[in-house]
Design a protein around this motif. Structure first.
Motif, PDB file in Angstrom:
ATOM      1  N   MET A  45      55.569  37.615  34.870  1.00  0.00           N
ATOM      2  CA  MET A  45      56.449  36.762  34.081  1.00  0.00           C
ATOM      3  C   MET A  45      56.250  36.957  32.569  1.00  0.00           C
ATOM      4  SD  MET A  45      56.629  33.372  36.501  1.00  0.00           S
ATOM      5  CE  MET A  45      57.707  32.438  35.438  1.00  0.00           C
ATOM      6  N   GLU A  49      61.787  37.984  32.631  1.00  0.00           N
ATOM      7  CA  GLU A  49      62.226  36.601  32.634  1.00  0.00           C
ATOM      8  C   GLU A  49      62.580  36.194  34.063  1.00  0.00           C
ATOM      9  OE1 GLU A  49      65.637  33.734  30.637  1.00  0.00           O
ATOM     10  OE2 GLU A  49      65.508  35.840  30.017  1.00  0.00           O
ATOM     11  N   GLU A  51      64.052  33.143  36.371  1.00  0.00           N
ATOM     12  CA  GLU A  51      64.830  31.903  36.318  1.00  0.00           C
ATOM     13  C   GLU A  51      64.346  30.875  37.334  1.00  0.00           C
ATOM     14  OE1 GLU A  51      69.293  30.910  37.694  1.00  0.00           O
ATOM     15  OE2 GLU A  51      69.130  32.432  36.130  1.00  0.00           O
ATOM     16  N   CYS A  52      63.917  31.366  38.497  1.00  0.00           N
ATOM     17  CA  CYS A  52      63.544  30.468  39.588  1.00  0.00           C
ATOM     18  C   CYS A  52      62.581  31.191  40.530  1.00  0.00           C
ATOM     19  CB  CYS A  52      64.809  30.044  40.348  1.00  0.00           C
ATOM     20  SG  CYS A  52      64.522  28.940  41.735  1.00  0.00           S
ATOM     21  N   PHE A  83      53.271  27.149  36.243  1.00  0.00           N
ATOM     22  CA  PHE A  83      54.609  27.475  35.722  1.00  0.00           C
ATOM     23  C   PHE A  83      55.495  26.216  35.706  1.00  0.00           C
ATOM     24  CE2 PHE A  83      52.856  31.061  38.169  1.00  0.00           C
ATOM     25  CZ  PHE A  83      52.642  31.946  37.118  1.00  0.00           C
ATOM     26  N   ASP A  85      57.689  25.047  33.738  1.00  0.00           N
ATOM     27  CA  ASP A  85      59.078  25.149  33.268  1.00  0.00           C
ATOM     28  C   ASP A  85      59.975  25.986  34.178  1.00  0.00           C
ATOM     29  OD1 ASP A  85      58.382  23.614  31.052  1.00  0.00           O
ATOM     30  OD2 ASP A  85      57.782  25.384  29.905  1.00  0.00           O
ATOM     31  N   THR A  86      59.406  26.518  35.252  1.00  0.00           N
ATOM     32  CA  THR A  86      60.178  27.363  36.162  1.00  0.00           C
ATOM     33  C   THR A  86      60.483  26.580  37.438  1.00  0.00           C
ATOM     34  OG1 THR A  86      59.002  29.302  35.309  1.00  0.00           O
ATOM     35  CG2 THR A  86      60.227  29.578  37.360  1.00  0.00           C
TER      36      THR A  86
END
Length: 140
Positions: A45, A49, A51-52, A83, A85-86
């Motif tokens: 990561m 990038e 996203e999910c 993580f 924010d993911t």
């Protein structure tokens, strides 16, 4: 667009798969020892990038959580902490190992090659991710 990362979690090995940046095709990424997976994802990561994160949800035929869920829950907690924010999505992983094994046969792999559990885990993660992406497309 960012990639999607899929995880087929096992107590010993973890299969990983990623989507292309357009989120059209799932590809096997790697198979990593369970104790090393969070560091591996962290390094991944840092360069890509994501996203999910899509995690295989172990279920029984009656749709209840399987015994494996007790090993997955602590990992999910660590994943969310590392993580935050993911987004993390769960996807039913019933039959992924069977489908992965059949895929290996259909792909012409020898019996010796099909015994490689690391390949099965990576293919299972790919199937989890592909089914997630197809479900997302069908929602729209």
């Amino acid at each position: 667009m960012a990639r999607l990362l899929a995880i087929d979690y096992g107590r010993k090995r973890v299969g990983l798969a990623v989507s292309d940046p357009m989120q059209i095709i799932a590809n096997g990424l790697d198979t990593v020892h369970a104790k090393d997976v969070l560091d591996y994802i962290q390094k991944y990561m840092e360069t890509e990038e994501v996203e999910c994160i899509v995690v295989g949800h172990p279920k029984q035929l009656n749709n209840e959580d399987s015994e494996s869920m007790k090993y997955l829950k602590p990992f999910l907690g660590q994943l969310k902490k590392r993580f935050p924010d993911t987004p993390i999505e769960m996807v039913d992983e019933r039959f992924t190992s069977v489908i992965a094994f059949q895929t290996m046969i259909d792909g012409g792999m020898t019996k010796k090659q099909r015994r490689n559990k690391e390949v099965i885990d990576k293919i299972s993660a790919t199937i989890i991710l592909q089914s997630y992406m197809e479900a997302q497309r069908n929602m729209f």
